[in-house]
Motif scaffolding. Sequence first.
Motif, short mmCIF file in Angstrom:
data_model
loop_
_atom_site.label_atom_id
_atom_site.label_comp_id
_atom_site.label_asym_id
_atom_site.label_seq_id
_atom_site.Cartn_x
_atom_site.Cartn_y
_atom_site.Cartn_z
N ILE A 234 16.38 2.09 15.36
CA ILE A 234 15.61 3.31 14.94
C ILE A 234 14.90 3.06 13.32
CG2 ILE A 234 15.89 5.85 13.70
CD1 ILE A 234 15.52 5.10 16.95
N GLY B 189 14.55 3.55 9.76
CA GLY B 189 14.91 4.63 8.12
C GLY B 189 14.36 3.92 7.12
N GLU C 232 18.25 13.00 9.06
CA GLU C 232 16.95 12.88 9.37
C GLU C 232 17.19 11.45 10.72
OE1 GLU C 232 16.40 14.32 7.05
OE2 GLU C 232 15.85 15.69 7.66
N THR C 233 17.36 10.56 9.64
CA THR C 233 17.54 8.95 10.49
C THR C 233 19.45 9.28 12.04
OG1 THR C 233 16.49 8.08 8.74
CG2 THR C 233 17.77 6.56 10.05
N GLU D 243 17.65 10.80 14.46
CA GLU D 243 17.24 10.25 15.63
C GLU D 243 17.75 9.03 16.34
OE1 GLU D 243 13.59 10.54 16.43
OE2 GLU D 243 14.18 11.91 15.07
N LYS E 233 19.64 10.56 19.38
CA LYS E 233 18.60 11.41 20.00
C LYS E 233 18.44 10.33 20.91
CE LYS E 233 16.34 15.13 19.05
NZ LYS E 233 15.35 16.08 17.48
N GLN E 234 18.28 8.96 20.91
CA GLN E 234 17.78 7.58 21.29
C GLN E 234 19.28 7.22 21.68
OE1 GLN E 234 16.74 2.69 20.53
NE2 GLN E 234 18.27 4.62 19.77
#
Length: 480
Positions: free
Chosen positions: A151, A153, A310-311, A314, A317-318
């Motif tokens: 991800i 960021g 935020e990262t 993410e 979620k991944q």
Amino acid sequence: MTTQGTEKNHAAIWQNCLKLIQDNLPAQSFKTWFEPIVPVKLESNVLTIQVPSQFFYEWLEEHYVTLLRKTIKQELGKEGRLEYSIIVENNNSKPYTINLPTAHGQKYENNEVNIPFNVGTTIKNPFVIPGIKKYNIESNLNPIYVFDSFIEGESNRLARTAGVNVAAKPAGTAFNPLMIFGGVGLGKTHLVHAIGNQIKQLHKNKIVLYVSSDKFTNQFVDSMRNEKFNDFMNFYQYIDVLILDDVQFLSGREKTQEIFFQIFNALHQSGKQLILTSDRAPKDLKGMDERLLSRFKWGLSAELTTPDFETRIEILKQKMYQEGVQLPQEVVEFVAHNINTNIRELEGAMISLLAQASLNRRQIDLDLAKQMIKNFVKNSSREISIDYIQKVVCDYYKISVELVKSKTRKREIVQARQISMFFAKDLTKSSLKTIGMFFGGRDHSTVIHACQTVNDLMETDKQFKNDVVEIGKKIKINTV
Ligand code: ADP
Ligand code: MG
């Protein structure tokens, strides 16, 4: 062994296995993944253990298969095998069993890839295979670690972009070497594997090799011992893209550095790509040859920092997507908010949460997450640095850190210095030489002497022993 004897023994055998396993794992992992296991039976050298769910089984296979097998072989001999019995959800009839070995885990555990499981006394390195052909070289890349799963960021943008560029044109950019640095669990290993995987995909004829610095050191040492040094050097000349992970472990290893320096130069001069990682910026590496350091600075150094909120969301979620699970948004946010140190811990927290849920057959809600995070933060252990040990010891004795690095021979200072060295040896992976460096460039025999002195004094001086125990607690507590 008779059948009768072994039948009785499955519990005892498993107990012995647990002892070995416990010595090799952080307490939290042991508790989460091994305490719930129930030994079921032992028949003709096959030990069957019962695990609470399919997920649990897969996790064991992916992360602990090597450890499990070693342990089983140690307890049951070469023929020893392990079988799982999985409690099947929504079906309270008979559990079914799955045999080990499976395709999972074995190769990619801890990124320590191609060390064969059954090593006995000699580890075969690829470079000792006679008549080695180019396409025979195993890259040691983990296929899970690709750019798609990395991800993006703020915390990794520069490093990631540089990596994408290097992958597009190995040795064709100014980023040679590419040095990725940053603290533990921030994605260095993942990123360099992603670069390697991408290169293999885009440039099929390039030979990529990933190797950890520890393994490189061992290969070198073995090659000297077995008079295979020339093979070792030849092997490395074949590589088009050399990825060396965790170069900080070369600190204080002069001979290995010297050899790596030669390999580096040879590859660089013949238009090959070098990719390195380190847990700190090149300028902060201690115990490194100046020439090598200056090579590290030739290309680009890109830092990975702690990801922002935020990262982190993410990333979580991944990971959920990868594991095929869903967590309520509020739980995801709660975890992302509370685990803000590094990505490995973030993943660890989520995995414990899933394990808990699967153990208790219970939905993951905010309450469960809160309970779990409390324990997790308490139990998880961070990597301990020598700087940190020095600080705790000096705080304890109310002296300045500069003093333990100085030449002072004053009694209290010497004692604080020796205790710091003792813990540095005990709690970090640093070589004696590196430890010496952190104490104003003392040599390794001074460190050995310090460790011996501390051990001796602990036996004879109660007060001293208390101090050491207290300091040890402080070092460990404060690192959580
Ligand atoms: P390091 O080598 O810096 O100690 P790793 O590369 O082993 O860290 O990363 C630790 C874990 O975090 C790995 O499981 C990795 O897949 C994951 N990870 C790190 N960075 C990211 C990212 N940007 N996106 C997704 N997962 C990541
Ligand atoms: Mg790593």
